[in-house]
Design a protein around this motif. Structure first.
Motif, PDB file in Angstrom:
ATOM      1  N   ALA A  36       0.819  -1.219   0.000  1.00 55.15           N
ATOM      2  CA  ALA A  36       0.000   0.000   0.000  1.00 55.15           C
ATOM      3  C   ALA A  36       0.851   1.266   0.000  1.00 55.15           C
ATOM      4  O   ALA A  36       0.404   2.314  -0.463  1.00 55.15           O
ATOM      5  CB  ALA A  36      -0.932  -0.005   1.211  1.00 55.15           C
ATOM      6  N   SER A  37       2.085   1.168   0.488  1.00 59.92           N
ATOM      7  CA  SER A  37       2.965   2.338   0.548  1.00 59.92           C
ATOM      8  C   SER A  37       3.434   2.797  -0.832  1.00 59.92           C
ATOM      9  O   SER A  37       3.965   3.892  -0.972  1.00 59.92           O
ATOM     10  CB  SER A  37       4.184   2.026   1.422  1.00 59.92           C
ATOM     11  OG  SER A  37       5.082   1.165   0.732  1.00 59.92           O
ATOM     12  N   GLY A  38       3.251   1.941  -1.852  1.00 61.47           N
ATOM     13  CA  GLY A  38       3.658   2.299  -3.205  1.00 61.47           C
ATOM     14  C   GLY A  38       5.126   2.041  -3.489  1.00 61.47           C
ATOM     15  O   GLY A  38       5.644   2.478  -4.509  1.00 61.47           O
ATOM     16  N   GLU A  39       5.804   1.312  -2.599  1.00 66.13           N
ATOM     17  CA  GLU A  39       7.234   1.062  -2.754  1.00 66.13           C
ATOM     18  C   GLU A  39       7.558  -0.207  -3.544  1.00 66.13           C
ATOM     19  O   GLU A  39       8.718  -0.495  -3.794  1.00 66.13           O
ATOM     20  CB  GLU A  39       7.892   0.934  -1.371  1.00 66.13           C
ATOM     21  CG  GLU A  39       7.840   2.190  -0.541  1.00 66.13           C
ATOM     22  CD  GLU A  39       8.470   1.995   0.823  1.00 66.13           C
ATOM     23  OE1 GLU A  39       9.498   1.316   0.904  1.00 66.13           O
ATOM     24  OE2 GLU A  39       7.916   2.519   1.796  1.00 66.13           O
ATOM     25  N   VAL A  40       6.523  -0.964  -3.934  1.00 67.51           N
ATOM     26  CA  VAL A  40       6.754  -2.254  -4.594  1.00 67.51           C
ATOM     27  C   VAL A  40       6.476  -2.131  -6.089  1.00 67.51           C
ATOM     28  O   VAL A  40       5.458  -1.572  -6.496  1.00 67.51           O
ATOM     29  CB  VAL A  40       5.843  -3.340  -3.979  1.00 67.51           C
ATOM     30  CG1 VAL A  40       6.063  -4.682  -4.666  1.00 67.51           C
ATOM     31  CG2 VAL A  40       6.093  -3.467  -2.482  1.00 67.51           C
ATOM     32  N   THR A  41       7.391  -2.665  -6.894  1.00 70.19           N
ATOM     33  CA  THR A  41       7.144  -2.735  -8.329  1.00 70.19           C
ATOM     34  C   THR A  41       7.147  -4.192  -8.770  1.00 70.19           C
ATOM     35  O   THR A  41       7.860  -5.021  -8.209  1.00 70.19           O
ATOM     36  CB  THR A  41       8.192  -1.958  -9.168  1.00 70.19           C
ATOM     37  OG1 THR A  41       9.470  -2.566  -9.004  1.00 70.19           O
ATOM     38  CG2 THR A  41       8.248  -0.495  -8.764  1.00 70.19           C
ATOM     39  N   GLU A  45       6.639  -1.871 -12.906  1.00 70.19           N
ATOM     40  CA  GLU A  45       5.465  -1.024 -12.703  1.00 70.19           C
ATOM     41  C   GLU A  45       5.060  -1.045 -11.234  1.00 70.19           C
ATOM     42  O   GLU A  45       5.038  -2.104 -10.611  1.00 70.19           O
ATOM     43  CB  GLU A  45       4.283  -1.525 -13.543  1.00 70.19           C
ATOM     44  CG  GLU A  45       4.537  -1.535 -15.037  1.00 70.19           C
ATOM     45  CD  GLU A  45       4.600  -0.142 -15.638  1.00 70.19           C
ATOM     46  OE1 GLU A  45       3.881   0.760 -15.153  1.00 70.19           O
ATOM     47  OE2 GLU A  45       5.389   0.050 -16.590  1.00 70.19           O
ATOM     48  N   VAL A  46       4.710   0.124 -10.681  1.00 71.81           N
ATOM     49  CA  VAL A  46       4.255   0.177  -9.291  1.00 71.81           C
ATOM     50  C   VAL A  46       3.001  -0.677  -9.162  1.00 71.81           C
ATOM     51  O   VAL A  46       2.076  -0.589  -9.979  1.00 71.81           O
ATOM     52  CB  VAL A  46       3.963   1.633  -8.857  1.00 71.81           C
ATOM     53  CG1 VAL A  46       3.325   1.664  -7.468  1.00 71.81           C
ATOM     54  CG2 VAL A  46       5.246   2.443  -8.864  1.00 71.81           C
ATOM     55  N   GLU A  47       2.973  -1.525  -8.131  1.00 71.96           N
ATOM     56  CA  GLU A  47       1.825  -2.420  -7.905  1.00 71.96           C
ATOM     57  C   GLU A  47       1.204  -2.079  -6.558  1.00 71.96           C
ATOM     58  O   GLU A  47       1.867  -2.161  -5.528  1.00 71.96           O
ATOM     59  CB  GLU A  47       2.287  -3.881  -7.926  1.00 71.96           C
ATOM     60  CG  GLU A  47       1.172  -4.879  -7.698  1.00 71.96           C
ATOM     61  CD  GLU A  47       0.044  -4.757  -8.715  1.00 71.96           C
ATOM     62  OE1 GLU A  47      -1.011  -4.169  -8.376  1.00 71.96           O
ATOM     63  OE2 GLU A  47       0.220  -5.249  -9.844  1.00 71.96           O
ATOM     64  N   LEU A  48      -0.059  -1.669  -6.563  1.00 70.58           N
ATOM     65  CA  LEU A  48      -0.761  -1.303  -5.338  1.00 70.58           C
ATOM     66  C   LEU A  48      -1.786  -2.348  -4.911  1.00 70.58           C
ATOM     67  O   LEU A  48      -2.372  -2.231  -3.838  1.00 70.58           O
ATOM     68  CB  LEU A  48      -1.454   0.055  -5.514  1.00 70.58           C
ATOM     69  CG  LEU A  48      -0.505   1.236  -5.760  1.00 70.58           C
ATOM     70  CD1 LEU A  48      -1.298   2.488  -6.094  1.00 70.58           C
ATOM     71  CD2 LEU A  48       0.395   1.463  -4.555  1.00 70.58           C
ATOM     72  N   ARG A  49      -1.994  -3.379  -5.737  1.00 71.31           N
ATOM     73  CA  ARG A  49      -2.940  -4.439  -5.363  1.00 71.31           C
ATOM     74  C   ARG A  49      -2.231  -5.408  -4.423  1.00 71.31           C
ATOM     75  O   ARG A  49      -1.305  -6.103  -4.817  1.00 71.31           O
ATOM     76  CB  ARG A  49      -3.448  -5.177  -6.603  1.00 71.31           C
ATOM     77  CG  ARG A  49      -4.250  -4.291  -7.543  1.00 71.31           C
ATOM     78  CD  ARG A  49      -4.589  -5.013  -8.829  1.00 71.31           C
ATOM     79  NE  ARG A  49      -3.357  -5.355  -9.537  1.00 71.31           N
ATOM     80  CZ  ARG A  49      -3.236  -6.388 -10.365  1.00 71.31           C
ATOM     81  NH1 ARG A  49      -4.252  -7.184 -10.602  1.00 71.31           N
ATOM     82  NH2 ARG A  49      -2.084  -6.623 -10.961  1.00 71.31           N
ATOM     83  N   LYS A  50      -2.678  -5.435  -3.189  1.00 75.61           N
ATOM     84  CA  LYS A  50      -2.011  -6.232  -2.154  1.00 75.61           C
ATOM     85  C   LYS A  50      -2.027  -7.723  -2.464  1.00 75.61           C
ATOM     86  O   LYS A  50      -1.106  -8.446  -2.113  1.00 75.61           O
ATOM     87  CB  LYS A  50      -2.675  -5.969  -0.798  1.00 75.61           C
ATOM     88  CG  LYS A  50      -2.607  -4.516  -0.390  1.00 75.61           C
ATOM     89  CD  LYS A  50      -3.572  -4.240   0.755  1.00 75.61           C
ATOM     90  CE  LYS A  50      -3.722  -2.767   1.006  1.00 75.61           C
ATOM     91  NZ  LYS A  50      -4.562  -2.103   0.028  1.00 75.61           N
TER      92      LYS A  50
END
Length: 74
Positions: A36-41, A45-50
Motif C-alpha cells: 500500500a505504501s507504493g514502494e513495490v514494483t 510497474e508500481v503495484e498497489l494491489r495487495k
C-alpha cells in the motif's frame, strides 16, 4: 542490490504473501502495508494491489531488494 530467488510451487502467489515468504515482511498484514505504501514494483510497474497474483517469470522489487520468481522445473 540484494537478489532473492523464490521457487513457486503453484500457479501463483499473492504479492503480500510473497513478501512474507521471502522474509521482507514479518506477516501478511505487514506485507499489505508495504504494498500500500507504493514502494513495490512488479516487472517495473508500481503495484498497489495487495493480493496481486505473482507468477513464475515475474520480478518484484522493493527498495534495494529484487525477488525473482522462478517456476519449478518439470
Amino acid at each position: 542490490m540484494q537478489t532473492l530467488d523464490f521457487e513457486l510451487d503453484r500457479d501463483h502467489v499473492e504479492l503480500n504473501q510473497l513478501l512474507k515468504l521471502v522474509g521482507i515482511a514479518d506477516s501478511g498484514g505487514q506485507g499489505k502495508a508495504i504494498v500500500a505504501s507504493g514502494e513495490v514494483t512488479v516487472d517495473g510497474e508500481v503495484e498497489l494491489r495487495k493480493t496481486a497474483k505473482i507468477r513464475a517469470g515475474q520480478v518484484v522489487r522493493i527498495g534495494d531488494a529484487e525477488i525473482r520468481v522462478l517456476g519449478v522445473e518439470a
